[in-house]
Design an enzyme around this catalytic site. Structure first.
Site, PDB file in Angstrom:
ATOM      1  N   LYS A  66      16.886   3.888   1.548  1.00  0.00           N
ATOM      2  CA  LYS A  66      17.614   3.807   2.823  1.00  0.00           C
ATOM      3  C   LYS A  66      18.845   2.952   2.578  1.00  0.00           C
ATOM      4  CE  LYS A  66      14.318   3.363   6.499  1.00  0.00           C
ATOM      5  NZ  LYS A  66      13.730   2.426   7.482  1.00  0.00           N
TER       6      LYS A  66
ATOM      7  N   ARG B  46      -0.507   7.067   6.856  1.00  0.00           N
ATOM      8  CA  ARG B  46      -0.336   7.037   5.394  1.00  0.00           C
ATOM      9  C   ARG B  46      -0.869   8.314   4.759  1.00  0.00           C
ATOM     10  NH1 ARG B  46       1.039   1.756   3.921  1.00  0.00           N
ATOM     11  NH2 ARG B  46       0.023   0.106   5.070  1.00  0.00           N
TER      12      ARG B  46
ATOM     13  N   ASP C  15      14.600  -0.544   1.579  1.00  0.00           N
ATOM     14  CA  ASP C  15      15.231  -0.615   2.897  1.00  0.00           C
ATOM     15  C   ASP C  15      16.294  -1.725   2.826  1.00  0.00           C
ATOM     16  OD1 ASP C  15      15.644  -0.400   5.633  1.00  0.00           O
ATOM     17  OD2 ASP C  15      13.804  -1.374   6.206  1.00  0.00           O
TER      18      ASP C  15
ATOM     19  N   PHE D 200      12.772   4.965  11.130  1.00  0.00           N
ATOM     20  CA  PHE D 200      11.479   4.442  10.698  1.00  0.00           C
ATOM     21  C   PHE D 200      10.603   5.614  10.257  1.00  0.00           C
ATOM     22  CE2 PHE D 200       7.220   2.788  10.919  1.00  0.00           C
ATOM     23  CZ  PHE D 200       7.393   1.623  10.182  1.00  0.00           C
TER      24      PHE D 200
ATOM     25  N   GLU E  32       7.914   1.938  -5.928  1.00  0.00           N
ATOM     26  CA  GLU E  32       7.939   1.553  -4.516  1.00  0.00           C
ATOM     27  C   GLU E  32       7.998   2.797  -3.638  1.00  0.00           C
ATOM     28  OE1 GLU E  32       7.473  -0.227  -2.115  1.00  0.00           O
ATOM     29  OE2 GLU E  32       8.597  -2.085  -2.068  1.00  0.00           O
ATOM     30  N   ASP E  33       7.611   2.638  -2.380  1.00  0.00           N
ATOM     31  CA  ASP E  33       7.727   3.749  -1.439  1.00  0.00           C
ATOM     32  C   ASP E  33       9.154   3.896  -0.931  1.00  0.00           C
ATOM     33  OD1 ASP E  33       7.617   1.352  -0.046  1.00  0.00           O
ATOM     34  OD2 ASP E  33       6.139   2.019   1.431  1.00  0.00           O
TER      35      ASP E  33
ATOM     36  N   LYS F 261       0.818  -1.186   0.000  1.00  0.00           N
ATOM     37  CA  LYS F 261       0.000   0.000   0.000  1.00  0.00           C
ATOM     38  C   LYS F 261       0.871   1.263   0.000  1.00  0.00           C
ATOM     39  CE  LYS F 261      -3.376  -2.340   2.971  1.00  0.00           C
ATOM     40  NZ  LYS F 261      -3.932  -2.350   4.328  1.00  0.00           N
ATOM     41  N   GLY F 262       2.105   1.095   0.407  1.00  0.00           N
ATOM     42  CA  GLY F 262       2.974   2.245   0.705  1.00  0.00           C
ATOM     43  C   GLY F 262       3.195   3.210  -0.445  1.00  0.00           C
TER      44      GLY F 262
HETATM   45  P1  5GP Z   1      12.685  -3.900   2.190  1.00  0.00           P
HETATM   46  O1  5GP Z   1      12.180  -5.199   1.607  1.00  0.00           O
HETATM   47  O2  5GP Z   1      13.520  -3.091   1.234  1.00  0.00           O
HETATM   48  O3  5GP Z   1      13.405  -4.145   3.501  1.00  0.00           O
HETATM   49  O4  5GP Z   1      11.460  -3.054   2.624  1.00  0.00           O
HETATM   50  C1  5GP Z   1      10.496  -2.693   1.765  1.00  0.00           C
HETATM   51  C2  5GP Z   1       9.194  -2.381   2.478  1.00  0.00           C
HETATM   52  O5  5GP Z   1       9.324  -2.269   3.897  1.00  0.00           O
HETATM   53  C3  5GP Z   1       8.730  -1.044   2.020  1.00  0.00           C
HETATM   54  O6  5GP Z   1       7.985  -1.157   0.843  1.00  0.00           O
HETATM   55  C4  5GP Z   1       7.908  -0.582   3.200  1.00  0.00           C
HETATM   56  O7  5GP Z   1       6.600  -1.089   3.099  1.00  0.00           O
HETATM   57  C5  5GP Z   1       8.575  -1.194   4.391  1.00  0.00           C
HETATM   58  N1  5GP Z   1       9.500  -0.226   5.041  1.00  0.00           N
HETATM   59  C6  5GP Z   1      10.839  -0.204   5.000  1.00  0.00           C
HETATM   60  N2  5GP Z   1      11.342   0.833   5.698  1.00  0.00           N
HETATM   61  C7  5GP Z   1      10.269   1.505   6.180  1.00  0.00           C
HETATM   62  C8  5GP Z   1      10.120   2.694   6.983  1.00  0.00           C
HETATM   63  O8  5GP Z   1      11.065   3.381   7.370  1.00  0.00           O
HETATM   64  N3  5GP Z   1       8.859   3.057   7.276  1.00  0.00           N
HETATM   65  C9  5GP Z   1       7.757   2.352   6.863  1.00  0.00           C
HETATM   66  N4  5GP Z   1       6.577   2.795   7.216  1.00  0.00           N
HETATM   67  N5  5GP Z   1       7.859   1.238   6.102  1.00  0.00           N
HETATM   68  C10 5GP Z   1       9.108   0.823   5.781  1.00  0.00           C
END
Ligand code: 5GP
Length: 175
Positions: free
Chosen positions: A129, A163, A100, A150, A96-97, A40-41
């Site tokens: 990030k 959101r 990470d 976060f 993507e939002d 949803k992000g």
């Molecule tokens: P990754 O797979 O790269 O670790 O993370 C991807 C997903 O984790 C993002 O699409 C998001 O939904 C969530 N996410 C990662 N970091 C953050 C953050 O700082 N805040 C929030 N709200 N969601 C995060």
């Protein structure tokens, strides 16, 4: 509700999105693209970004999850709904939002490569990030490089909340 410290105000977010759209308009020219919003992000980012794109755009929405509901990732990506049309020979732009650990991005790119022979696959993220990365992946485009905090707002949630904020910030001491 928690106190939010603002990092990126609304105007700055919109400026960065317009800059990104210009780069995408230049890269794709008049070629049709499939813009794939990762729910949803990325919903806020996607709707604002596509308004500035000049080429023919088809929008698709998929849903993945890796979070435990709070501020920690489970380290495992789940495909909640990943039904997509035939993307063979198409230009695909994943939206993507935040990248990470990079596990979600890697999962998606591997999924596309396994299932389709796209013409191009590009990955764009509102936030990157970089310091949290464990998977060997980089977004092709991003708007902001973020610290390892976060983040919430503008699509990003904490336990389903925030959101709807127009800005992006962080929760100093999440409960
Ligand atoms: P990754 O797979 O790269 O670790 O993370 C991807 C997903 O984790 C993002 O699409 C998001 O939904 C969530 N996410 C990662 N970091 C953050 C953050 O700082 N805040 C929030 N709200 N969601 C995060």
């Amino acid at each position: 509700m928690n106190e939010i410290k603002i990092l990126y105000p609304q105007e700055i977010i919109q400026e960065k999105i317009e800059e990104l759209a210009q780069k995408l308009n230049k890269f794709y020219g008049n070629e049709e693209i499939y813009a794939i919003c990762v729910l949803k992000g990325a919903v806020m980012f996607t709707v604002d970004l596509v308004k500035h794109l000049n080429m023919p755009v088809k929008m698709e929405f998929i849903r993945l999850s890796s979070y435990n509901g709070g501020t920690t990732t489970s380290g495992k990506v789940n495909a909640v709904d990943i039904s997509l049309p035939d993307l063979n020979g198409k230009n695909v732009l994943i939206i993507e939002d935040i990248v990470d650990t990079g596990l979600t991005a890697k999962f998606l790119i591997d999924f596309l490569n396994c299932n389709f022979h796209t013409k191009t696959t590009k990955f764009c993220s509102l936030l990157d990030k970089k310091s949290a990365r464990t998977a060997d992946i980089e977004p092709d485009y991003y708007c902001f490089e973020a610290d390892d905090k976060f983040l919430v707002g503008y699509g990003l949630d904490y336990d389903g909340y925030y959101r709807n904020l127009k800005c992006i910030g962080y929760i100093e001491n999440p409960e």
